[in-house]
Design a protein around this motif. Structure first.
Motif, PDB file in Angstrom:
ATOM      1  N   ARG A 116     -23.117  48.943 -13.104  1.00  0.00           N
ATOM      2  CA  ARG A 116     -24.404  49.619 -13.238  1.00  0.00           C
ATOM      3  C   ARG A 116     -24.561  50.206 -14.641  1.00  0.00           C
ATOM      4  N   GLN A 117     -23.498  50.803 -15.150  1.00  0.00           N
ATOM      5  CA  GLN A 117     -23.542  51.395 -16.486  1.00  0.00           C
ATOM      6  C   GLN A 117     -23.795  50.309 -17.546  1.00  0.00           C
ATOM      7  N   ALA A 118     -23.148  49.144 -17.391  1.00  0.00           N
ATOM      8  CA  ALA A 118     -23.343  48.048 -18.331  1.00  0.00           C
ATOM      9  C   ALA A 118     -24.770  47.509 -18.267  1.00  0.00           C
ATOM     10  N   LEU A 119     -25.332  47.443 -17.045  1.00  0.00           N
ATOM     11  CA  LEU A 119     -26.705  46.967 -16.883  1.00  0.00           C
ATOM     12  C   LEU A 119     -27.692  47.895 -17.590  1.00  0.00           C
ATOM     13  N   VAL A 120     -27.494  49.187 -17.388  1.00  0.00           N
ATOM     14  CA  VAL A 120     -28.357  50.182 -18.055  1.00  0.00           C
ATOM     15  C   VAL A 120     -28.218  50.058 -19.570  1.00  0.00           C
ATOM     16  N   CYS A 121     -26.978  49.867 -20.022  1.00  0.00           N
ATOM     17  CA  CYS A 121     -26.702  49.752 -21.450  1.00  0.00           C
ATOM     18  C   CYS A 121     -27.373  48.505 -22.041  1.00  0.00           C
ATOM     19  N   ARG A 122     -27.370  47.410 -21.279  1.00  0.00           N
ATOM     20  CA  ARG A 122     -28.016  46.185 -21.754  1.00  0.00           C
ATOM     21  C   ARG A 122     -29.526  46.387 -21.944  1.00  0.00           C
ATOM     22  N   GLN A 123     -30.134  47.116 -21.017  1.00  0.00           N
ATOM     23  CA  GLN A 123     -31.568  47.381 -21.137  1.00  0.00           C
ATOM     24  C   GLN A 123     -31.862  48.208 -22.395  1.00  0.00           C
ATOM     25  N   THR A 124     -30.992  49.178 -22.652  1.00  0.00           N
ATOM     26  CA  THR A 124     -31.157  49.987 -23.868  1.00  0.00           C
ATOM     27  C   THR A 124     -30.999  49.131 -25.107  1.00  0.00           C
ATOM     28  N   LEU A 125     -29.970  48.293 -25.088  1.00  0.00           N
ATOM     29  CA  LEU A 125     -29.708  47.429 -26.232  1.00  0.00           C
ATOM     30  C   LEU A 125     -30.889  46.488 -26.469  1.00  0.00           C
ATOM     31  N   TYR A 126     -31.424  45.912 -25.411  1.00  0.00           N
ATOM     32  CA  TYR A 126     -32.568  45.010 -25.553  1.00  0.00           C
ATOM     33  C   TYR A 126     -33.758  45.759 -26.164  1.00  0.00           C
ATOM     34  N   THR A 127     -34.006  46.960 -25.681  1.00  0.00           N
ATOM     35  CA  THR A 127     -35.122  47.752 -26.213  1.00  0.00           C
ATOM     36  C   THR A 127     -34.955  47.994 -27.703  1.00  0.00           C
ATOM     37  N   CYS A 128     -33.739  48.320 -28.104  1.00  0.00           N
ATOM     38  CA  CYS A 128     -33.483  48.561 -29.537  1.00  0.00           C
ATOM     39  C   CYS A 128     -33.726  47.298 -30.359  1.00  0.00           C
ATOM     40  N   LEU A 129     -33.275  46.154 -29.846  1.00  0.00           N
ATOM     41  CA  LEU A 129     -33.452  44.909 -30.576  1.00  0.00           C
ATOM     42  C   LEU A 129     -34.930  44.532 -30.673  1.00  0.00           C
ATOM     43  N   GLU A 130     -35.593  44.557 -29.524  1.00  0.00           N
ATOM     44  CA  GLU A 130     -36.975  44.109 -29.473  1.00  0.00           C
ATOM     45  C   GLU A 130     -37.882  45.017 -30.301  1.00  0.00           C
ATOM     46  N   VAL A 131     -37.744  46.327 -30.147  1.00  0.00           N
ATOM     47  CA  VAL A 131     -38.565  47.270 -30.911  1.00  0.00           C
ATOM     48  C   VAL A 131     -38.155  47.250 -32.379  1.00  0.00           C
ATOM     49  N   GLY A 132     -36.864  47.175 -32.637  1.00  0.00           N
ATOM     50  CA  GLY A 132     -36.385  47.165 -34.012  1.00  0.00           C
ATOM     51  C   GLY A 132     -36.866  45.967 -34.794  1.00  0.00           C
ATOM     52  N   LEU A 133     -36.928  44.797 -34.158  1.00  0.00           N
ATOM     53  CA  LEU A 133     -37.439  43.607 -34.830  1.00  0.00           C
ATOM     54  C   LEU A 133     -38.931  43.730 -35.111  1.00  0.00           C
ATOM     55  N   ARG A 134     -39.678  44.299 -34.181  1.00  0.00           N
ATOM     56  CA  ARG A 134     -41.109  44.491 -34.419  1.00  0.00           C
ATOM     57  C   ARG A 134     -41.353  45.495 -35.546  1.00  0.00           C
ATOM     58  N   LEU A 135     -40.493  46.512 -35.612  1.00  0.00           N
ATOM     59  CA  LEU A 135     -40.590  47.468 -36.721  1.00  0.00           C
ATOM     60  C   LEU A 135     -40.452  46.771 -38.066  1.00  0.00           C
ATOM     61  N   LEU A 136     -39.532  45.842 -38.120  1.00  0.00           N
ATOM     62  CA  LEU A 136     -39.175  45.174 -39.364  1.00  0.00           C
ATOM     63  C   LEU A 136     -40.091  44.008 -39.697  1.00  0.00           C
ATOM     64  N   SER A 137     -40.813  43.504 -38.731  1.00  0.00           N
ATOM     65  CA  SER A 137     -41.569  42.268 -38.895  1.00  0.00           C
ATOM     66  C   SER A 137     -42.525  42.248 -40.087  1.00  0.00           C
ATOM     67  N   PRO A 138     -43.312  43.289 -40.366  1.00  0.00           N
ATOM     68  CA  PRO A 138     -44.215  43.212 -41.522  1.00  0.00           C
ATOM     69  C   PRO A 138     -43.495  43.004 -42.844  1.00  0.00           C
ATOM     70  N   LEU A 139     -42.257  43.508 -42.936  1.00  0.00           N
ATOM     71  CA  LEU A 139     -41.517  43.394 -44.182  1.00  0.00           C
ATOM     72  C   LEU A 139     -40.705  42.107 -44.259  1.00  0.00           C
ATOM     73  N   MET A 140     -40.073  41.727 -43.159  1.00  0.00           N
ATOM     74  CA  MET A 140     -39.240  40.527 -43.113  1.00  0.00           C
ATOM     75  C   MET A 140     -39.758  39.605 -42.010  1.00  0.00           C
ATOM     76  N   PRO A 141     -40.846  38.890 -42.269  1.00  0.00           N
ATOM     77  CA  PRO A 141     -41.489  38.138 -41.178  1.00  0.00           C
ATOM     78  C   PRO A 141     -40.682  36.940 -40.681  1.00  0.00           C
ATOM     79  N   PHE A 142     -39.908  36.310 -41.545  1.00  0.00           N
ATOM     80  CA  PHE A 142     -39.230  35.070 -41.150  1.00  0.00           C
ATOM     81  C   PHE A 142     -38.029  35.326 -40.245  1.00  0.00           C
ATOM     82  N   VAL A 143     -37.102  36.161 -40.706  1.00  0.00           N
ATOM     83  CA  VAL A 143     -35.886  36.378 -39.916  1.00  0.00           C
ATOM     84  C   VAL A 143     -36.220  37.102 -38.615  1.00  0.00           C
ATOM     85  N   THR A 144     -37.205  37.990 -38.639  1.00  0.00           N
ATOM     86  CA  THR A 144     -37.574  38.684 -37.400  1.00  0.00           C
ATOM     87  C   THR A 144     -38.211  37.728 -36.404  1.00  0.00           C
ATOM     88  N   GLU A 145     -38.997  36.755 -36.888  1.00  0.00           N
ATOM     89  CA  GLU A 145     -39.572  35.762 -35.977  1.00  0.00           C
ATOM     90  C   GLU A 145     -38.470  34.919 -35.354  1.00  0.00           C
TER      91      GLU A 145
END
Length: 866
Positions: A751-780
């Motif tokens: 259960r702890q790992a599942l919760v952690c995966r959701q957090t990790l996914y949120t960080c990746l997904e939001v973090g890539l969108r944050l970066l997208s205007p500056l680095m459009p290719f690698v974020t895509e």
């Protein structure tokens, strides 16, 4: 209200995004396919999707069709594309309109050189019509290089709306603007001093005049002369006072112009010359008596306190001549040959006459001395010829009222200029504005729609008149009405000159939308939102767009002006071909060896200079950095009000940052597993370390939002860099590795790992969108590998997703982002202590191999303290 026909094409993927990520980051691999896909899907068009959160419109500062972009242009486009992508992701109807400038002088010079090189012909050999055809042929073959570079930079422009300033639509707008302003009397014709290039046979604008500073005597190459010409010296000679044995000694840096002298001036308070009031001096080479005039402009402390006055060939002398009603004698023709002077000087080239006049003064015993003199020499940036002030009839724009309106728009807050330290320059220029010379003696450009009228009937008084018209017929009708004669008595001839390129670019914000014809684009996208450009063209382009926008449409062309700094090389020098330090952004993106690739616009001398400059700065060549790293570096450098000394090594550092992102996502994808399904909301069961990283994510989102709104790009890049590299990769990913390694031990661990995966996914997904205007290719590329929360309805590309907001992150966490410090200390204490001890041991026992750990400890300590 926006009523554009919306487009929402089906997503067809640019590449296979199902197969595993390659082992390491490669800019060439990542940037190969995404741009054509973005363009094909219509993501860059304002009509794409349902955007109901306002309108963002910005037009590109149209680059010259002649050239290729350098890193200064790359900075402009990196900033503009970041802003465009940010506004698009905010859900606004977004248009960044591309375009290209016909660059009258630059293009004509390029094509003339090409003709001479390939066919041994001048434009005069071809004739005007045939030469213009050659220019269009060149433009159609070579003119798209800039657009190719812009696409390689990832610029999200709506290419279907691309405009060229010589397109029929824009040419019609230029013609209409001239005619309306001429009919109103705002445009008029006058004979005044202009910057004249004898090589180009044309007047040029101030921005095309380079100020070459000399410390003293210097020999400079001048087109048309085999030997170098001496500058940086002050020649003193004497004028004899009429009717006495006295003489008045004057000094000049341009001794040949004394042939056009019509007076000697002294200061009214200068006691040395009071007895010479009303006296005349004699010109040594012609039968001319010249008055001694008293004028406040004379500096009594310089030289003898007496100065020669050549009203037709010096800007200060021109004003003295006007004040004292002096004769204006033009001694130069358009080619720089002497006219209106006595033999033996008549017909001489101007700098040959310099030597001849000096020798003649010596022969007559009127030469006194030559000494070194620091001075500024005006040089034509296009032809490298010495610029001559020359009296020529030209077309002018009366800028007094227009300048006041532009200044008042800023004073009253209707137009905002950022950063505000440019306000002093803005007001200084506009409050003291001079009328604008808009005619150029070229063949390539917008031909002036003005006609010289002659009334054939000699009984009709003043038979000469200029009239503007959309056609000869309209001009003939205007002239007939003006002189109250029948049209058959009118003879007309169109002006041979073309308009200054800045005139057409001054109406660019509305000519691109078909002004003066009303249409949907003009209604929706004019006025625009923002004008972003370099501060070096604040007056030449920005102020003129504001003036002409207000004059012709009654509206400001944009609401805000953001001025970025000038890009310099790593040594602080402005990038220029003459210094050999101009770098093609594509060379930074793809990397180059020491060999400089041929450029269709560089002559062999410039190529050699560029090669030597690059060998000096980059002895091992330039490594492949990629577009994303270049864009990120340029934005990271852009602190308001400071010039940018760009070091390519720093760009390479951001390429390593891309590799860090790549590895982080690759690790995370492996950790998430093939069957991972992201949830709509986080569970609320997150551990303290999960809550900590979510709080850091929220802080980064807040900083980015504030940074974009304030045009503070270093704040944005720092926030994103710190989050990804230091907080997510260095701390969080390390802290959760034990959680994943124990995931299968029991149900609690699972259960702890599942919760952690959701957090990790949120960080990746939001973090890539944050970066997208500056680095459009690698974020895509990385975003496409992530699973979607709503696969059926989520946008197909990261560039049309929503930009993260603090509220979004807060909702995903259920509003609980604030950490209890006591809990956090207890939960993370062992992790930080163990890591610090490990780093301490590494530093003592493996100092060379592991020295980077010290930085990690410092970063963790700083993070923990905050």
């Amino acid at each position: 209200e926006v009523k554009l026909d919306k487009i929402d094409p089906p997503a067809v993927w640019a590449r296979d995004v199902v197969s595993p990520l390659p082992d390491s980051y490669s800019p060439q691999y990542v940037e190969a396919a995404w741009y054509p896909w973005w363009e094909k899907q219509g993501f860059f068009k304002p009509e794409y999707g349902e955007n109901a959160k306002g309108i963002f419109m910005m037009c590109i500062p149209p680059p010259n069709v002649t050239g290729s972009l350098h890193l200064g242009h790359a900075l402009t486009n990196a900033i503009q594309d970041c802003l465009t992508r940010w506004h698009r992701m905010r859900g606004e109807t977004t248009l960044w309109n591309p375009g290209c400038d016909h660059a009258g002088i630059a293009t004509q010079v390029v094509v003339e050189k090409k003709l001479m090189r390939e066919k041994g012909m001048s434009r005069h050999d071809l004739g005007r019509e045939n030469f213009i055809r050659e220019v269009w042929k060149w433009k159609n073959e070579k003119g798209d290089r800039i657009y190719h570079q812009l696409k390689k930079l990832g610029s999200s422009l709506d290419w279907d709306r691309a405009c060229f300033t010589m397109d029929p639509k824009l040419s019609y707008a230029v013609q209409e603007a001239f005619i309306r302003m001429h009919d109103e009397g705002v445009i008029y014709r006058s004979k005044r001093l202009v910057n004249w290039s004898c090589t180009l046979n044309s007047a040029i604008s101030d921005i095309e005049v380079d100020k070459k500073e000399l410390a003293g005597r210097t020999l400079l190459p001048v087109p048309g002369y085999k030997e170098k010409i001496e500058f940086g010296v002050l020649v003193s000679f004497a004028y004899k006072v009429d009717g006495s044995d006295e003489e008045v000694i004057v000094a000049t840096t341009r001794i040949e112009t004394m042939l056009g002298d019509t007076a000697v001036a002294v200061h009214p308070a200068d006691a040395r010359y009071q007895h010479l009031k009303g006296k005349m001096v004699l010109h040594p080479f012609c039968d001319r008596k010249m008055p001694i005039v008293f004028d406040d402009f004379v500096d009594m402390s310089f030289g003898t306190g007496a100065v020669k006055i050549t009203p037709a060939h010096d800007h200060n002398d021109y004003e003295v001549g006007e004040r004292h009603n002096l004769a204006f004698i033009n001694i130069l023709d358009e080619n720089g040959l002497l006219i209106n002077v006595p033999p033996p000087f008549l017909g001489m080239k101007r700098f040959e006459a310099r030597k001849a006049v000096l020798q003649a003064l010596k022969d007559r015993g009127q030469f006194k001395e030559i000494k070194d003199n620091p001075m500024v020499v005006p040089v034509c940036s296009r032809s490298k010829d010495i610029v001559e002030p020359l009296l020529k009839p030209q077309w002018y724009v009366d800028c007094r009222d227009m300048g006041k309106e532009a200044a008042d728009a800023v004073r009253e807050g209707r137009l905002k200029i950022i950063p505000d330290h440019h306000l002093k320059t803005w007001f200084n220029w506009l409050d003291n504005i001079k009328d604008w010379c808009i005619s150029r003696q070229l063949w390539w450009g917008h031909r002036i729609p003005a006609y010289f009228i002659t009334v054939n009937d000699p009984s009709d008084m003043d038979g000469h008149y200029w009239v503007s018209g959309r056609s000869e017929e309209e001009a003939r009708e205007k002239a007939a009405k003006r002189f109250n004669v029948s049209a058959d008595k009118i003879t007309l001839r169109q002006d041979e000159d073309v308009l200054d390129t800045w005139f057409s670019s001054g109406i660019f914000p509305f000519s691109i939308f078909g002004w003066p014809n009303e249409n949907e684009d003009l209604q929706v996208f004019y006025p625009g939102t923002l004008l972003e450009t370099g501060h070096d063209i604040l007056f030449f382009w920005v102020a003129r767009m504001v003036m002409m926008g207000l004059k012709l449409t009654g509206k400001l062309p944009f609401k805000e002006v953001y001025l970025h700094a000038v890009v310099r090389d790593a040594h602080g020098r402005k990038m220029s071909k003459s210094l050999g330090n101009v770098i093609d952004p594509l060379d930074v993106i793809t990397g180059i060896s020491l060999e400089v690739k041929p450029n269709h616009n560089l002559d062999p001398v410039e190529v050699e200079r560029a090669q030597q400059g690059q060998k000096s700065d980059y002895p091992n060549g330039i490594p492949e950095c990629g577009t994303d790293a270049l864009r990120f570096a340029l934005c990271a450098y852009t602190s308001q009000g400071r010039d940018i000394n760009l070091d390519v090594n720093r760009i390479l550092g951001y390429r390593h940052f891309c590799n860090k992102l790549w590895n982080a996502v690759k690790f995370a994808m492996k950790t998430l597993g093939d069957n991972f399904v992201p949830s709509e909301k986080l569970s609320g069961e997150e551990s303290v370390s999960d809550r900590w990283i979510l709080s850091r994510l929220s802080a980064a989102v807040t900083l980015c939002d504030a940074g974009f709104k304030a045009y503070d790009f270093p704040t944005i890049t720092t926030a994103i860099y710190n989050f990804w590299l230091y907080e997510l990769c260095d701390i969080y990913l390390e802290s959760v590795k034990p959680v994943f390694s124990k995931a299968e031990e029991d149900s609690t661990s699972q259960r702890q790992a599942l919760v952690c995966r959701q957090t990790l996914y949120t960080c990746l997904e939001v973090g890539l969108r944050l970066l997208s205007p500056l680095m459009p290719f690698v974020t895509e590329e990385l975003y496409q590998r992530l699973p979607r929360r709503k696969p059926q309805s989520d946008p197909p590309s990261i560039c049309v997703t929503s930009y993260p907001t603090t509220e979004e992150v807060r909702k995903r966490r259920g509003g609980q982002l604030v950490l209890n410090l006591t809990d956090a200390q207890i939960a993370l204490k062992s992790f930080f202590v163990e890591s610090a001890v490990l780093c301490f041991l590494q530093l003592h026992f493996f100092p060379v191999i592991c020295c980077s750990s010290a930085g990690t400890v410092r970063r963790w300590t700083a993070t923990w303290s905050s």
